[in-house]
Design a protein around this motif. Structure first.
Motif, short mmCIF file in Angstrom:
data_model
loop_
_atom_site.label_atom_id
_atom_site.label_comp_id
_atom_site.label_asym_id
_atom_site.label_seq_id
_atom_site.Cartn_x
_atom_site.Cartn_y
_atom_site.Cartn_z
N LYS A 32 0.82 -1.22 0.00
CA LYS A 32 0.00 0.00 0.00
C LYS A 32 0.85 1.26 0.00
O LYS A 32 0.40 2.31 -0.43
CB LYS A 32 -0.96 -0.01 1.21
N ASP B 217 2.87 -7.78 1.68
CA ASP B 217 1.63 -7.68 2.46
C ASP B 217 0.65 -6.94 1.58
O ASP B 217 0.90 -5.79 1.22
CB ASP B 217 1.95 -6.93 3.77
N HIS C 281 -0.45 -5.14 14.30
CA HIS C 281 0.07 -3.92 13.65
C HIS C 281 -0.65 -2.76 14.32
O HIS C 281 -1.87 -2.69 14.26
CB HIS C 281 -0.22 -3.94 12.14
N SER D 62 1.15 3.47 12.01
CA SER D 62 2.17 3.80 11.03
C SER D 62 2.93 5.04 11.49
O SER D 62 2.42 5.84 12.26
CB SER D 62 1.47 4.07 9.70
N GLY E 229 4.93 -0.22 10.35
CA GLY E 229 4.77 0.98 11.17
C GLY E 229 6.07 1.69 11.49
O GLY E 229 6.04 2.72 12.18
N GLU F 121 6.24 -6.23 8.26
CA GLU F 121 5.60 -5.66 7.06
C GLU F 121 5.93 -4.18 6.92
O GLU F 121 5.05 -3.33 7.05
CB GLU F 121 4.08 -5.79 7.19
N GLY G 23 6.42 -0.71 5.13
CA GLY G 23 6.04 -0.05 3.88
C GLY G 23 6.85 1.21 3.74
O GLY G 23 7.85 1.27 3.03
N ARG G 24 6.45 2.21 4.51
CA ARG G 24 7.08 3.53 4.45
C ARG G 24 8.61 3.49 4.57
O ARG G 24 9.32 4.17 3.84
CB ARG G 24 6.52 4.36 5.61
N ARG H 64 -0.78 13.84 1.72
CA ARG H 64 -0.37 13.72 3.13
C ARG H 64 -0.41 15.04 3.91
O ARG H 64 -0.90 15.08 5.04
CB ARG H 64 1.02 13.07 3.26
N TYR I 175 -3.02 14.71 6.90
CA TYR I 175 -2.43 14.45 8.22
C TYR I 175 -1.62 15.62 8.74
O TYR I 175 -0.85 15.45 9.70
CB TYR I 175 -1.47 13.24 8.15
N TYR J 11 3.13 6.46 0.27
CA TYR J 11 1.80 7.05 0.42
C TYR J 11 1.69 8.37 -0.34
O TYR J 11 1.03 9.31 0.11
CB TYR J 11 1.44 7.22 1.92
N1 LLP Z 1 0.80 -3.70 7.91
C1 LLP Z 1 -0.47 -3.29 8.09
C2 LLP Z 1 -1.46 -4.26 8.58
C3 LLP Z 1 -0.82 -1.94 7.84
O1 LLP Z 1 -2.07 -1.54 8.04
C4 LLP Z 1 0.17 -1.05 7.38
C5 LLP Z 1 -0.16 0.36 7.08
C6 LLP Z 1 1.48 -1.52 7.19
C7 LLP Z 1 1.76 -2.86 7.47
C8 LLP Z 1 2.59 -0.65 6.70
O2 LLP Z 1 2.84 0.40 7.56
P1 LLP Z 1 4.15 1.29 7.38
O3 LLP Z 1 5.32 0.39 7.60
O4 LLP Z 1 4.13 1.85 6.01
O5 LLP Z 1 4.00 2.34 8.41
N2 LLP Z 1 -1.49 6.81 4.36
C9 LLP Z 1 -0.83 6.94 5.66
C10 LLP Z 1 -0.30 5.63 6.16
C11 LLP Z 1 -1.34 4.54 6.28
C12 LLP Z 1 -0.77 3.22 6.76
C13 LLP Z 1 -1.80 2.14 6.73
N3 LLP Z 1 -1.34 0.83 7.15
C14 LLP Z 1 0.28 7.99 5.56
O6 LLP Z 1 0.45 8.58 4.50
O7 LLP Z 1 0.91 8.29 6.57
#
Ligand code: LLP
Length: 440
Positions: free
Chosen positions: A77, A96, A216, A219, A256, A290, A292-293, A329, A333, A390
């Motif tokens: 995502k 994921d 999780h 983020s 996250g 998992e 992402g960012r 963003r 946010y 994102y």
């Molecule tokens: N795993 C799950 C179950 C999640 O819901 C998410 C993010 C991740 C992994 C990845 O998270 P990361 O490592 O990227 O923090 N659009 C928002 C962020 C939404 C994140 C949603 N879930 C932004 O621009 O800050």
């Protein structure tokens, strides 16, 4: 990318060691390619990604976590561009995914099904069927109602779906409310005290195979304590389930992991590894994270051109050709992103204060308020930094705008990896209702 002028013209102009976008010969560049060259060739606005920075970020996670037996499933995502998926697939990443669309993308990019986790609160029967047919690693399940649907789809295929229960640990991630997911009031996961019953229900159903637990909590987390609390929570739960004679083979620790946008000090993968070692490694489960960012944010900028500099009654506005439809963003946010000119400003030159805004007809279409920055003029290029996560995935067509182009720089080459659609392409899916004849 630092949001200040370079120390001296031609120097790196950054105080961030992991920065892929640096001033070279007076122009912001990545891997030796100047961003004005890209603007000339594809126009603006355009997302520009530095492939090397994505690999570096992935390898930092892999180096810290692989020795503990933790697999990395990239949270698609954050950026689902096929070239980025292909690049990460070649690094050995799993994925994921949270929709049938993401599933098809990662399969198209060559990520092996046994490395794919399907998460999300609203999986639909056809998406579940596609994931079962592909032979994915596991479903992270968020409700009992969803379990019934997965069981029905699997039973119809004469198979057993591998499911992990996503636990809502009721831990505050200390991040923005809109990206907090692990509090009891959030829609995600199953409360820890309902987990044992749900797990028993899975174990009793021949169409379901209980494989473990997932968590999780949000983020852009920048402190370690919430991770420790969440991991400890599922470790305790896993121990309790095992005590009841239930099999718990896998733990999905979620993503996250925060990044630095301004002056945050996000956890290092080695710090995460230390917590994993302390909290969950002793259980001897297969483990996944998992991110992402943390893999893609710093590897991308949104390249835009200054259209106008406008003196308001009380403020100066820099109007860009990129808007909230291109990068949501800041609007959604109040996120802070660095913004720098592509042409290096003279060392020791004056700074301005300006609001940096887009062309969209909404006051919220503001990338930065009261930002100190080097003066810019109409026609100048600017880069909005830390936009690789994102950014492009949250693009909309609001105000009749075409999506920005996306470009990948990699090893001294660059390629357009998503072209800007033509006007004809932006309306191609629409049909005017047949009874609405063109007037006149
Ligand atoms: N795993 C799950 C179950 C999640 O819901 C998410 C993010 C991740 C992994 C990845 O998270 P990361 O490592 O990227 O923090 N659009 C928002 C962020 C939404 C994140 C949603 N879930 C932004 O621009 O800050």
């Amino acid at each position: 990318m630092a949001d200040r002028a370079p120390a001296a013209s031609g120097s790196a102009g950054t105080d961030r060691p992991d920065d892929a976008f640096v001033y070279r010969d007076g122009r912001l560049s990545a891997e030796g390619i100047a961003l004005d060259r890209i603007a000339q060739s594809v126009g603006t606005p355009a997302y520009v990604y530095a492939g090397g920075a994505i690999r570096t970020a992935y390898r930092r996670f892999a180096a810290a976590l692989s020795p503990l037996g933790v697999a990395i499933a990239y949270a698609v995502k954050a950026n689902d561009n096929l070239s980025i998926l292909r690049l990460l697939a070649a690094e050995g990443a799993g994925a994921d995914v949270v929709s049938g669309g993401e599933l098809r993308r990662v399969l198209a990019a060559g990520i092996r099904p046994e490395r794919i986790i399907f998460a999300g609160v609203g999986k639909q029967a056809d998406e579940i069927a596609a994931a079962l047919d592909a032979g994915i690693h596991q479903f992270n399940v968020e409700s009992l109602a969803e379990l019934d649907v997965i069981a029905a789809v699997a039973a119809a295929r004469g198979t057993a779906a591998p499911v992990a229960l996503r636990i809502n640990p009721d831990v505050d991630a200390g991040t923005h409310a809109k990206i907090t997911t692990g509090r009891s009031e959030n829609k995600f996961g199953i409360p820890a005290d309902a987990a044992a019953d749900a797990y028993r229900r899975i174990a009793a159903d021949p169409a379901l195979r209980p494989v473990g637990l997932a968590v999780h909590i949000g983020s852009q987390l920048t402190s370690l304590a919430p991770f420790r609390a969440a991991y400890r929570r599922i470790a305790d739960l896993a121990t309790a389930l095992r005590g009841d004679g239930l099999p718990v083979e896998r733990l999905d620790l979620g993503g996250g992991f925060g990044v630095q946008y301004r002056d945050e000090t996000p956890p290092d993968p080695a710090d995460i590894a230390a917590i994993v070692k302390e909290t969950v490694v002793p259980l001897g489960c297969g483990m996944t994270v998992e991110p992402g960012r943390a893999l893609v944010a710093a590897a991308g900028v949104l390249l835009a051109r200054v259209l106008y500099v406008k003196a308001g009654a009380t403020r100066r506005f820099v109007v860009l050709d990129a808007g909230m439809n291109d990068l949501l963003r800041p609007t959604l946010y109040d996120a802070w992103h660095p913004i720098v000119p592509v042409g290096a400003p003279p060392a020791g030159g004056d700074a301005w204060t300006a609001d940096i805004v887009g062309p969209i007809c909404e006051t919220g279409d503001t990338f930065a308020e009261g930002r100190r920055m080097a003066p810019v003029a109409p026609g100048d290029l600017v880069a909005i930094g830390r936009a690789g996560a994102y950014g492009a995935v949250m693009v909309s067509r609001y105000n009749g705008r075409a999506a920005p182009a996306e470009v990948l720089i990699d090893g001294g080459r660059f390629a357009v990896v998503r072209k800007r659609p033509s006007f004809e392409e932006t309306i191609a899916d629409e049909t005017v209702a047949p009874w609405l004849a063109r007037p006149g």
